[in-house]
Design a protein around this motif. Sequence first.
Motif, PDB file in Angstrom:
ATOM      1  N   VAL A 132      -9.516  32.240  16.658  1.00  0.00           N
ATOM      2  CA  VAL A 132     -10.356  32.108  17.967  1.00  0.00           C
ATOM      3  C   VAL A 132     -11.085  33.302  18.321  1.00  0.00           C
ATOM      4  N   VAL A 133     -11.084  34.459  17.886  1.00  0.00           N
ATOM      5  CA  VAL A 133     -11.487  35.674  18.516  1.00  0.00           C
ATOM      6  C   VAL A 133     -12.803  36.098  18.087  1.00  0.00           C
ATOM      7  N   GLY A 134     -13.488  35.298  17.030  1.00  0.00           N
ATOM      8  CA  GLY A 134     -14.770  35.345  16.533  1.00  0.00           C
ATOM      9  C   GLY A 134     -15.923  35.062  17.508  1.00  0.00           C
ATOM     10  N   GLU A 135     -15.449  34.365  18.597  1.00  0.00           N
ATOM     11  CA  GLU A 135     -16.441  34.448  19.801  1.00  0.00           C
ATOM     12  C   GLU A 135     -16.381  35.363  20.712  1.00  0.00           C
ATOM     13  N   PRO A 136     -17.544  36.213  21.110  1.00  0.00           N
ATOM     14  CA  PRO A 136     -17.433  37.567  21.868  1.00  0.00           C
ATOM     15  C   PRO A 136     -16.308  37.487  23.108  1.00  0.00           C
ATOM     16  N   ARG A 137     -16.549  36.498  24.004  1.00  0.00           N
ATOM     17  CA  ARG A 137     -15.751  36.501  25.168  1.00  0.00           C
ATOM     18  C   ARG A 137     -14.530  36.043  25.055  1.00  0.00           C
ATOM     19  N   VAL A 138     -14.119  35.223  24.124  1.00  0.00           N
ATOM     20  CA  VAL A 138     -12.622  35.003  23.625  1.00  0.00           C
ATOM     21  C   VAL A 138     -11.859  36.368  23.073  1.00  0.00           C
ATOM     22  N   PHE A 139     -12.746  36.817  22.287  1.00  0.00           N
ATOM     23  CA  PHE A 139     -12.429  38.464  21.763  1.00  0.00           C
ATOM     24  C   PHE A 139     -11.853  39.135  22.908  1.00  0.00           C
ATOM     25  N   LEU A 140     -12.551  39.283  24.075  1.00  0.00           N
ATOM     26  CA  LEU A 140     -12.465  40.291  24.989  1.00  0.00           C
ATOM     27  C   LEU A 140     -11.116  39.813  25.773  1.00  0.00           C
ATOM     28  N   VAL A 141     -10.955  38.589  26.144  1.00  0.00           N
ATOM     29  CA  VAL A 141      -9.907  38.089  26.835  1.00  0.00           C
ATOM     30  C   VAL A 141      -8.565  38.380  25.607  1.00  0.00           C
ATOM     31  N   LYS A 142      -8.498  38.163  24.704  1.00  0.00           N
ATOM     32  CA  LYS A 142      -7.416  38.228  23.838  1.00  0.00           C
ATOM     33  C   LYS A 142      -7.461  39.802  23.513  1.00  0.00           C
ATOM     34  N   PHE A 143      -8.493  40.518  23.399  1.00  0.00           N
ATOM     35  CA  PHE A 143      -8.163  42.027  23.018  1.00  0.00           C
ATOM     36  C   PHE A 143      -7.517  42.621  24.010  1.00  0.00           C
ATOM     37  N   VAL A 144      -7.897  42.272  25.536  1.00  0.00           N
ATOM     38  CA  VAL A 144      -7.071  43.036  26.454  1.00  0.00           C
ATOM     39  C   VAL A 144      -5.618  42.595  26.414  1.00  0.00           C
TER      40      VAL A 144
END
Length: 249
Positions: free
Chosen positions: A172-184
């Motif tokens: 899922v983290v290939g989408e930029p905003r999903v990346f941010l939510v999951k990264f933090v």
Amino acid sequence: MTSRFTAAMSRVLAGLDLKEMDPALLSFAISHRAAELRASSDLFTDALELAAFAHRNDVRNPSKDGRGQPYIGHPFRNVLRLLRYGCVDEATLCATALHDTVEDCPAEVISLFDGPDAAAFDAAGAQSRALELIAGHFGDRTSALVAAVTNPLDTSSTEDRHRAYADHVTSVVGEPRVFLVKFVDFVDNAGSVQYVEDLTRRQRLSDKYRPLVPVFRSVLDTVEADLPVSADGLIQIRGHLDRIADRLG
């Protein structure tokens, strides 16, 4: 006009480590930083309130006697971390506040919107209804982000769950905003492993999060130009990733 006190509090809160703040102080820090970035909105406030309500009975890292830290500190830290990255995207901020509600406490979301006489659902149905309600109030973009970071229902062994978790994050983290939510979320979870007192649990969590370091590194190289953060925020993201890599070994 900004008062002397407001300016002083904004300065002090901006310099505090997130681990130094309890949920109350985190909420004020979020308010100050959002005001500075002009990221405040009614929907963002609603997301923070809903998260606090839904997680009101949850604890994080409970001890053997069941005591632990108020869980709401976790999503609030994630939100503040995003704001410190310079993120002002409303859907991303709202989804970060709500990222665990559908996975951990969908019944609370349902009870708030549908009332005390809300229909009963099985686990999958409750998650689906909670996402519908989030979409209805916060919009489809926020609901889609929450859905993307919600781990699939699973009852397998710990080892299989860890593998499924890594597979889900990777997918899922290939989408930029999903990346941010999951990264933090990853930063808060993996970055706190060193403070877990139980050695067996600490090792288990390290094994869970370690494989995701190269995943986030690889995806970051691809999506960094599309992340709704500041240039300094990108530097912070890479710094957080480096520190977690060092801690997990």
